[in-house]
Structure formats: structure tokens, C-alpha cells
Design an enzyme around this catalytic site. Structure first.
Site, mmCIF file in Angstrom:
data_model
loop_
_atom_site.group_PDB
_atom_site.id
_atom_site.type_symbol
_atom_site.label_atom_id
_atom_site.label_comp_id
_atom_site.label_asym_id
_atom_site.label_seq_id
_atom_site.Cartn_x
_atom_site.Cartn_y
_atom_site.Cartn_z
ATOM 1 N N THR A 78 0.865 -1.181 0.000
ATOM 2 C CA THR A 78 0.000 0.000 0.000
ATOM 3 C C THR A 78 0.906 1.236 0.000
ATOM 4 O O THR A 78 2.129 1.127 0.003
ATOM 5 C CB THR A 78 -0.915 0.030 1.236
ATOM 6 O OG1 THR A 78 -0.127 0.344 2.401
ATOM 7 C CG2 THR A 78 -1.606 -1.319 1.446
ATOM 8 N N CYS A 79 0.300 2.411 0.043
ATOM 9 C CA CYS A 79 1.109 3.627 0.045
ATOM 10 C C CYS A 79 1.916 3.760 1.332
ATOM 11 O O CYS A 79 2.917 4.478 1.370
ATOM 12 C CB CYS A 79 0.226 4.854 -0.149
ATOM 13 S SG CYS A 79 -1.069 5.036 1.091
ATOM 14 N N ASN A 80 1.493 3.068 2.394
ATOM 15 C CA ASN A 80 2.166 3.209 3.683
ATOM 16 C C ASN A 80 2.970 1.990 4.117
ATOM 17 O O ASN A 80 3.639 2.037 5.149
ATOM 18 C CB ASN A 80 1.146 3.529 4.786
ATOM 19 C CG ASN A 80 0.648 4.949 4.695
ATOM 20 O OD1 ASN A 80 1.382 5.839 4.303
ATOM 21 N ND2 ASN A 80 -0.613 5.156 5.030
ATOM 22 N N ARG A 81 2.916 0.889 3.358
ATOM 23 C CA ARG A 81 3.648 -0.309 3.790
ATOM 24 C C ARG A 81 3.871 -1.271 2.632
ATOM 25 O O ARG A 81 3.087 -1.323 1.674
ATOM 26 C CB ARG A 81 2.902 -1.020 4.922
ATOM 27 C CG ARG A 81 1.603 -1.680 4.518
ATOM 28 C CD ARG A 81 0.895 -2.292 5.712
ATOM 29 N NE ARG A 81 0.437 -1.261 6.634
ATOM 30 C CZ ARG A 81 0.911 -1.103 7.873
ATOM 31 N NH1 ARG A 81 1.850 -1.922 8.328
ATOM 32 N NH2 ARG A 81 0.460 -0.141 8.638
ATOM 33 N N GLN B 210 -7.642 -3.620 1.169
ATOM 34 C CA GLN B 210 -6.325 -3.831 0.572
ATOM 35 C C GLN B 210 -5.720 -5.162 1.005
ATOM 36 O O GLN B 210 -5.093 -5.860 0.206
ATOM 37 C CB GLN B 210 -5.401 -2.663 0.943
ATOM 38 C CG GLN B 210 -5.807 -1.350 0.298
ATOM 39 C CD GLN B 210 -5.060 -0.160 0.873
ATOM 40 O OE1 GLN B 210 -4.714 -0.136 2.058
ATOM 41 N NE2 GLN B 210 -4.819 0.850 0.046
ATOM 42 N N GLU C 224 0.676 17.528 -2.329
ATOM 43 C CA GLU C 224 0.255 16.201 -1.868
ATOM 44 C C GLU C 224 -1.098 16.256 -1.174
ATOM 45 O O GLU C 224 -1.926 15.363 -1.317
ATOM 46 C CB GLU C 224 1.304 15.611 -0.928
ATOM 47 C CG GLU C 224 2.610 15.236 -1.607
ATOM 48 C CD GLU C 224 3.576 14.594 -0.639
ATOM 49 O OE1 GLU C 224 3.165 14.258 0.482
ATOM 50 O OE2 GLU C 224 4.750 14.450 -0.988
#
Length: 424
Positions: free
Chosen positions: A49-52, A121, A194
Site C-alpha cells: 500500500t502507500c504506507n507499507r 487492501q 500532496e
């Protein structure tokens, strides 16, 4: 069985490194296909994902794969050296790995506590692995239990009821108070920051379709517009675009306001009786504060949104203990099921031998007492079954106690030897 996780997230690696390790769904399939060809006996699920970026692996072999080897598989796929991460990679195994997955899936490990996207996700990552044939009995049980845990946390706590990120509060709490729907609204993005892009994501989820981007740098303008299937406009068109928009997101980073009260007043005069919702996410602000006093203008800045975020965050924080209790309950349940897979053959072997002894002894008794009524035979058989169950109760309870501390290999081996059971 050996269950472990190797990966990095928003706490351990900056976004520049996470971007280099990120996997698209197609890349995830390619990675898992390569994994299957090289490690056929090891199950795997890849979550990106965008964070992991995390790789979940499991095997019933006595020895697990070394964490360094798993990490190198992740990095080398993208041509990144493991040393580049500089300690950003973490490793969990056994119960700790299960707890981590359950926290991730329940959004207790997210950058935004309680955000609802991560469960979907995780489900998608699991489904891709199923389709690629890298999920076996261990990860199947584990990911099914993770999904159940996430549903319980969402249903039994209020941790997802309050939004805590600035973009989600902006759209879900503030914009929703102005507009009931967004599919028929025109969105104007001023700048290409962002925060603007993240806010656009929430608007898309709410149904927004028509998106226009304007920025001093035409290249960045066109890139952002392309990512969100919008159109790029020239900076000089800003007054006209303000008059046409319903929702405005502004994040330019300019040193002074780029939209004065007079400019916005002219735009509002060209659109009578149409409200304008403005999210000024810039520091310093892009809109003159006095512009918010114009009729039909709903102007919010970062301070407005941060206060709402903080109130919601405090509310969610109170729900964390209840969510953690649910995770602990589900981890305990899964641990028992996973360890039960190892104890099952031993228990079944003992019961099978005892059933044979019971059957032989009862047959001998029936031969000695041929006139015994059928009802009496049934009562005797029930009594013998109760005795067998009670005899099994103590070793089963001892196994359960040992399972809470880990897999009791020594105890299982002792039971096999004591009852002359073949090794598995």
C-alpha cells in the site's frame, strides 16, 4: 509451523524508499509467481500500500526461511539493494506476526487510525496470492481470521466513526455539510501539492467526476490532471475557473494570497445562487480570510480542519483499548487453531488406538453376556465413551496450556513415544 512477516512501513522507512519498493497488482503477481518457483514449500502473501510493503510467509517445515533472505527477495525484485533501507526493514514471527497482521487489517497500525481502506487492501493482497497459488492452510486460516477481526473491530467499537485526517474531515465532515452529492459538482484544484491530491482521492470516493487543475508549473499541472483523469488549464484562467467551480482545493505555497476578496466577489457575481466550497490547505493561506464572509462562500483553512481532526482523534483514542481486546481474543483463537493442526494427528492417533481397544473389549463382553438387553449395551457403551473422554481431557488441557506458550514439540514427541504413535 513457521509464520513470519518481513517489511517496512511509514514508521520505519520514508516515502522515497517505500515508493521504490511498492508493488502494483501486476508486479505482485509476478513476484509471487517467482516466489512459487523458488520456494514452493513456503506460502506467501504480498501486501503493498502507500504506507507499507510487507511479505507474509509460512511453512510447516522445521526451519523457516531466514528473514534476510526474504527481505532480499523483496528488494532485489525492484533492483534495490538491501543496504539502501538502512534498518527500515522489520521482522515478526509466530504470535507477534499474527498480532501485527490483525492490527494492520483492523487499521490500528495505520497512519490514520481507523481508516477503512486497509481491510480491503489486505483482502485484495490475499486474493491475488490465492489466485497465484501461494496460499496454503496456514495463511488461509490466518488471513480469514484477520478479516474476521477487522469486522469485529468495526462493528463492536466506534473507531471508524470519526475521521481523523485533514482530507477526510474536509470532505466527509465539512463538504458534506454543503453538498449532498458530488457526482454533479465541478472540482478545481489550485496548485499540485500532496494534500490536494489526497483530498481529491476522498472526493473521488464520494463520486466527484469533473476535475480541473491549474498551477504555475504547467508540467506538474498536467501530471496531476492526468492521474485523476481531469483537465489541465492555464494559470491565467483562474478567475474564470473560480466562477465555474463548485469545490476548490488550494495548496500553492505562495507567499501571499492568490485570491483576494475582490477576485472571489467577481467570480461569485457570475454564478448567482450557487454555493462555493473552498478548502484553503496552503500555509500561508491562498485565499484572503475576508473572502469567507462573502455570501454563498464556505471557506475553510487548515486551522478549522485541524481542530476537528483533533476532536475526532481524541474520540477514537478512547476506543483503542476495546479494539486491542478484540485483537487479543482473535489472536488467541487463531493460535489455538494453528497449533491444533499439529496436535490433531497425535490426539487422533491416541483416540484411534483407544477406540480399537474399546471395540475389542466390548465385543468380548457381548460374547460373555449374549442375553444382555440392547438398552443395557447402549448404557455400557456410553459409560465407556465417557471414561475415554475423561482420560483424554487431561492431556488435551495440558496441550492447550503449552500451546499458549508456543508449540510444545517436546510434549508432542513424548505423547507419540508413550502411545507408540508413528512420527508425522
Amino acid at each position: 509451523m513457521n509464520l513470519q512477516i518481513v517489511g517496512c512501513n511509514h514508521r520505519t522507512a520514508p516515502i522515497a524508499l517505500r515508493e521504490r519498493l511498492a508493488f502494483s497488482p501486476q508486479q505482485a503477481r509476478a513476484f509471487l509467481a517467482r516466489w512459487k518457483s523458488e520456494y514452493d514449500l513456503a506460502e506467501a502473501v504480498l501486501l503493498s500500500t502507500c504506507n507499507r510493503v510487507e511479505l507474509y510467509t509460512a511453512t510447516e517445515l522445521p526451519q523457516a526461511l531466514p528473514p534476510e533472505e526474504i527481505a532480499r527477495c523483496l528488494t532485489e525484485f525492484h533492483g534495490v539493494s538491501l543496504e539502501t533501507l538502512k534498518g527500515g526493514i522489520y521482522h515478526f514471527s509466530g504470535r507477534e506476526a499474527v498480532e501485527h497482521l490483525f492490527f494492520v487489517c483492523s487499521s490500528l497500525d495505520s497512519m490514520v487510525l481507523g481508516e477503512s481502506q486497509i481491510a480491503a487492501q489486505v483482502k485484495q493482497a490475499y486474493q491475488i496470492a490465492v489466485e497465484e497459488g501461494t496460499v496454503g492452510p496456514i495463511l488461509h486460516l490466518t488471513f480469514q481470521a484477520a478479516a474476521k477481526t477487522a469486522k469485529r473491530v468495526a462493528a463492536e467499537t466506534a473507531i471508524q466513526l470519526r475521521r481523523t485526517s485533514i482530507p477526510s474531515v474536509a470532505i466527509g465532515d465539512f463538504a458534506r455539510a454543503v453538498f449532498e452529492r458530488f457526482d454533479d459538482k465541478k472540482t478545481l484544484v489550485i496548485g499540485a501539492g500532496e494534500m490536494a491530491e489526497e483530498t481529491l482521492r476522498y472526493l473521488r470516493e464520494e463520486g466527484a467526476q469533473a476535475i480541473t487543475v491549474v498551477n504555475r508549473s504547467q508540467d506538474r499541472c498536467e501530471q496531476l490532471a492526468a492521474r485523476w483523469k481531469g483537465r489541465a488549464e492555464n494559470w491565467q484562467e483562474l478567475p474564470r475557473l473560480l466562477a465555474d467551480a463548485d469545490v476548490v482545493i488550494s495548496t500553492t505555497g505562495a507567499e501571499r494570497p492568490i485570491v483576494t476578496k475582490g477576485v472571489l466577489q467577481s467570480a461569485m457575481a457570475a454564478r448567482p445562487e450557487r454555493p462555493l466550497f473552498v478548502l484553503d490547505l496552503a500555509v500561508p493561506r491562498d485565499f484572503e480570510p475576508s473572502a469567507g464572509r462573502l455570501s454563498g462562500v464556505y471557506l475553510y483553512c487548515l486551522d478549522d480542519l485541524k481542530a476537528a481532526c483533533e476532536r475526532n482523534r481524541e474520540f477514537r483514542d478512547r476506543e483503542i483499548p476495546a479494539a486491542i481486546r478484540i485483537v487479543e481474543q482473535e489472536v488467541e483463537g487463531l493460535s489455538m487453531r494453528l497449533h491444533g493442526r499439529e496436535a490433531g494427528p497425535v490426539i487422533r492417533g491416541i483416540r484411534r488406538d483407544w477406540e480399537e481397544i474399546k471395540r475389542d473389549e466390548l465385543q468380548r463382553l457381548w460374547h460373555k453376556l449374549p442375553d444382555l438387553p440392547e438398552s443395557s449395551r447402549g448404557e455400557i457403551e456410553e459409560t465407556v465413551d465417557r471414561i475415554l473422554n475423561k482420560l483424554l481431557h487431561r492431556p488435551l488441557r495440558r496441550l492447550q496450556e503449552e500451546f499458549r506458550r508456543g508449540t510444545p514439540h517436546a510434549l508432542l514427541d513424548a505423547l507419540r513415544g508413550l502411545f507408540h504413535l508413528p512420527p508425522e
